[in-house]
Design an enzyme around this catalytic site. Structure first.
Site, short mmCIF file in Angstrom:
data_model
loop_
_atom_site.label_atom_id
_atom_site.label_comp_id
_atom_site.label_asym_id
_atom_site.label_seq_id
_atom_site.Cartn_x
_atom_site.Cartn_y
_atom_site.Cartn_z
N TYR A 1 -5.17 -31.78 -62.30
CA TYR A 1 -3.96 -30.94 -62.40
C TYR A 1 -3.11 -31.13 -61.14
O TYR A 1 -1.89 -31.32 -61.23
CB TYR A 1 -4.34 -29.46 -62.59
CG TYR A 1 -3.12 -28.56 -62.57
CD1 TYR A 1 -2.18 -28.62 -63.61
CD2 TYR A 1 -2.88 -27.67 -61.52
CE1 TYR A 1 -1.05 -27.81 -63.59
CE2 TYR A 1 -1.76 -26.86 -61.50
CZ TYR A 1 -0.84 -26.94 -62.55
OH TYR A 1 0.30 -26.14 -62.52
N GLY B 1 9.21 -25.80 -72.67
CA GLY B 1 8.17 -24.78 -72.50
C GLY B 1 8.76 -23.38 -72.40
O GLY B 1 8.33 -22.56 -71.58
N ARG C 1 5.44 -24.02 -80.22
CA ARG C 1 5.22 -22.89 -81.13
C ARG C 1 6.54 -22.39 -81.71
O ARG C 1 7.29 -21.66 -81.06
CB ARG C 1 4.47 -21.77 -80.40
CG ARG C 1 3.00 -22.12 -80.16
CD ARG C 1 2.31 -21.17 -79.24
NE ARG C 1 2.76 -21.29 -77.87
CZ ARG C 1 2.32 -20.54 -76.86
NH1 ARG C 1 1.44 -19.59 -77.10
NH2 ARG C 1 2.77 -20.72 -75.64
N THR D 1 1.08 -15.60 -66.16
CA THR D 1 1.62 -16.09 -67.44
C THR D 1 0.41 -16.39 -68.34
O THR D 1 -0.70 -15.92 -68.05
CB THR D 1 2.41 -17.40 -67.22
OG1 THR D 1 1.48 -18.39 -66.74
CG2 THR D 1 3.53 -17.23 -66.20
N GLU D 2 0.62 -17.23 -69.34
CA GLU D 2 -0.52 -17.64 -70.17
C GLU D 2 -1.28 -18.81 -69.54
O GLU D 2 -2.24 -19.33 -70.13
CB GLU D 2 -0.02 -18.02 -71.57
CG GLU D 2 0.55 -16.83 -72.32
CD GLU D 2 1.16 -17.19 -73.67
OE1 GLU D 2 0.99 -18.33 -74.13
OE2 GLU D 2 1.82 -16.31 -74.25
N PHE D 3 -0.84 -19.23 -68.35
CA PHE D 3 -1.39 -20.41 -67.69
C PHE D 3 -2.92 -20.39 -67.60
O PHE D 3 -3.59 -21.36 -67.96
CB PHE D 3 -0.76 -20.51 -66.29
CG PHE D 3 -1.25 -21.66 -65.46
CD1 PHE D 3 -0.69 -22.92 -65.58
CD2 PHE D 3 -2.28 -21.49 -64.53
CE1 PHE D 3 -1.13 -23.99 -64.79
CE2 PHE D 3 -2.73 -22.54 -63.75
CZ PHE D 3 -2.16 -23.79 -63.89
N PRO E 1 5.66 -23.05 -57.34
CA PRO E 1 5.10 -21.70 -57.27
C PRO E 1 3.59 -21.70 -56.99
O PRO E 1 2.87 -22.63 -57.36
CB PRO E 1 5.35 -21.13 -58.67
CG PRO E 1 6.18 -22.14 -59.42
CD PRO E 1 5.96 -23.44 -58.73
N GLY E 2 3.15 -20.59 -56.38
CA GLY E 2 1.73 -20.27 -56.33
C GLY E 2 1.38 -19.51 -57.61
O GLY E 2 1.94 -19.80 -58.67
N VAL F 1 1.30 -17.34 -60.66
CA VAL F 1 2.26 -16.59 -61.48
C VAL F 1 1.50 -16.09 -62.71
O VAL F 1 0.79 -16.87 -63.36
CB VAL F 1 3.42 -17.48 -61.97
CG1 VAL F 1 4.51 -16.63 -62.61
CG2 VAL F 1 3.99 -18.34 -60.84
P1 NDP Z 1 2.51 -20.79 -69.89
O1 NDP Z 1 1.24 -21.27 -70.47
O2 NDP Z 1 2.86 -19.36 -70.05
O3 NDP Z 1 3.72 -21.68 -70.44
C1 NDP Z 1 3.61 -23.07 -70.59
C2 NDP Z 1 4.73 -23.57 -71.50
O4 NDP Z 1 4.59 -25.00 -71.62
C3 NDP Z 1 4.65 -22.99 -72.88
O5 NDP Z 1 5.94 -22.63 -73.31
C4 NDP Z 1 4.12 -24.13 -73.74
O6 NDP Z 1 4.69 -24.07 -75.02
C5 NDP Z 1 4.68 -25.36 -72.99
N1 NDP Z 1 3.92 -26.55 -73.30
C6 NDP Z 1 2.64 -26.84 -72.95
N2 NDP Z 1 2.27 -28.02 -73.49
C7 NDP Z 1 3.34 -28.47 -74.20
C8 NDP Z 1 3.56 -29.64 -75.01
N3 NDP Z 1 2.63 -30.57 -75.19
N4 NDP Z 1 4.78 -29.77 -75.60
C9 NDP Z 1 5.74 -28.84 -75.43
N5 NDP Z 1 5.59 -27.73 -74.68
C10 NDP Z 1 4.40 -27.55 -74.09
O7 NDP Z 1 2.46 -21.18 -68.35
P2 NDP Z 1 3.53 -21.07 -67.17
O8 NDP Z 1 4.77 -20.41 -67.61
O9 NDP Z 1 2.81 -20.56 -66.00
O10 NDP Z 1 3.78 -22.63 -66.91
C11 NDP Z 1 5.07 -23.21 -66.81
C12 NDP Z 1 5.02 -24.31 -65.75
O11 NDP Z 1 4.77 -23.71 -64.48
C13 NDP Z 1 3.94 -25.35 -65.94
O12 NDP Z 1 4.47 -26.63 -65.66
C14 NDP Z 1 2.87 -24.97 -64.89
O13 NDP Z 1 2.12 -26.07 -64.48
C15 NDP Z 1 3.77 -24.43 -63.80
N6 NDP Z 1 3.15 -23.56 -62.82
C16 NDP Z 1 2.51 -22.43 -63.20
C17 NDP Z 1 1.96 -21.60 -62.24
C18 NDP Z 1 1.19 -20.36 -62.60
O14 NDP Z 1 0.43 -19.86 -61.75
N7 NDP Z 1 1.36 -19.81 -63.78
C19 NDP Z 1 2.08 -21.91 -60.82
C20 NDP Z 1 2.76 -23.14 -60.53
C21 NDP Z 1 3.30 -23.91 -61.50
P3 NDP Z 1 3.89 -24.31 -76.42
O15 NDP Z 1 2.45 -23.95 -76.17
O16 NDP Z 1 4.60 -23.44 -77.39
O17 NDP Z 1 4.10 -25.77 -76.69
C1 8X3 Z 2 -0.59 -23.31 -60.77
C2 8X3 Z 2 -0.98 -22.74 -59.46
O1 8X3 Z 2 -2.82 -22.64 -57.70
O2 8X3 Z 2 -3.44 -22.25 -60.04
O3 8X3 Z 2 0.11 -24.49 -60.59
O4 8X3 Z 2 -2.90 -24.45 -59.28
S1 8X3 Z 2 -2.60 -23.06 -59.12
#
Ligand code: NDP
Ligand code: 8X3
Length: 253
Positions: A154, A9, A35, A189-191, A184-185, A187
């Site tokens: 989730y 990722g 991607r 990102t594209e989440f 993490p709490g 963050v």
């Molecule tokens: P983003 O959406 O910015 O990044 C997610 C990454 O995961 C992308 O690079 C995406 O790549 C990859 N990904 C998703 N599905 C797949 C797949 N099927 N195969 C391969 N790669 C995949 O989100 P974050 O950076 O926030 O997320 C990173 C991690 O952090 C995750 O595990 C998330 O659950 C966790 N997290 C996030 C938090 C937040 O608030 N943002 C808080 C706590 C945890 P691509 O689409 O190119 O495949």
């Molecule tokens: C992502 C943080 O609080 O949106 O893992 O679930 S939260």
């Protein structure tokens, strides 16, 4: 010989920032994600920033067991010598109540966050255990400790990441392989865009508060992997100052 770190990722958010942070520590980098164009952009960026390190990239779907198996076989020399695996790829889909949610969303979350992490880990830890060196960094979440409405599945996947991190640590005992669960709490990102599929709704998630930046988590990961070999940071919960707990966010406007 180069020390390799593989980040799943890496095309966005925490994964992208982690590639930069580990590149700064001199790791050769294996960057992955679906991607391909993003991976190309990241590779170019890293080559400019860190001209001396080796970089490899591979685009595949981590939730597809055959894809992962093929990837692991095709890159056996690097995989069997990985020093660090950052299991970061993951996502949330939807915020509907369990009685209303989509089974497809549940499949996507479980297949990516749990099964994808397992497929990658199984391919790597066997070698780490034999070599008696290595570090697995799993990206869990505060959602892996506390559940919230609309987040049950989730959260379950991140509770699983926590359990799997403990299980790995126990099974690897005596091998010198370290396992860290970063939780993490919020963050920025594209989440939230991936979860809500609506830019306005995604922006609202962070409105009036200061979320963590991907770099905050990446620096922490880099710190964990750079501790001396006898130190294993097992778990770290990292909230933004404006978030006291899951669902307890200070909004200033
Ligand atoms: P983003 O959406 O910015 O990044 C997610 C990454 O995961 C992308 O690079 C995406 O790549 C990859 N990904 C998703 N599905 C797949 C797949 N099927 N195969 C391969 N790669 C995949 O989100 P974050 O950076 O926030 O997320 C990173 C991690 O952090 C995750 O595990 C998330 O659950 C966790 N997290 C996030 C938090 C937040 O608030 N943002 C808080 C706590 C945890 P691509 O689409 O190119 O495949
Ligand atoms: C992502 C943080 O609080 O949106 O893992 O679930 S939260």
């Amino acid at each position: 010989m180069a020390k390799w770190a593989l980040i799943t990722g890496a095309t966005s958010g925490i994964g992208w920032a982690t590639a930069e942070a580990l590149g700064a520590q001199g790791f050769s980098l294996f960057i992955t994600g679906r991607r391909a164009e993003r991976l190309q952009n990241l590779e170019s960026h890293l080559r400019t920033k860190f001209p001396k390190i080796e970089i490899k990239k591979a685009s595949f779907d981590i939730s597809d067991r055959d894809d992962v198996t093929q990837f692991l076989k095709a890159h056996y020399p690097e995989i069997s010598n990985l020093e660090v695996l950052v299991n970061n790829a993951g996502l949330a889909k939807g915020v509907e109540k369990m009685q209303e949610a989509s089974l497809d969303d549940w499949d996507t979350m479980v297949n990516t966050n749990v099964k994808g992490l397992l497929y990658m880990t199984r391919g790597v830890i066997e070698h780490m255990a034999k070599r008696k060196s290595g570090h697995i960094v799993n990206i869990g979440s505060v959602a892996g400790r506390w559940t919230y409405p609309g987040g049950g599945v989730y959260c379950a996947t991140k509770f699983a990441v926590r359990a799997l991190s403990e299980g790995m640590r126990m099974d690897l005992q005596g091998t010198n392989v370290r396992v860290t669960n970063i939780e993490p709490g919020m963050v920025h990102t594209e989440f939230s865009m991936v979860r809500l599929a609506d830019q306005q709704k995604a922006d609202k998630v962070y409105e009036g508060m200061t979320p963590l930046k991907p770099e905050d988590i990446a620096e922490t990961i880099a710190w964990c992997v750079s501790r001396p070999a006898h130190v294993n940071i097992q778990e770290l919960v990292i909230y933004p100052t404006d978030q006291a707990h899951v669902g307890m966010v200070t909004r200033r406007s």
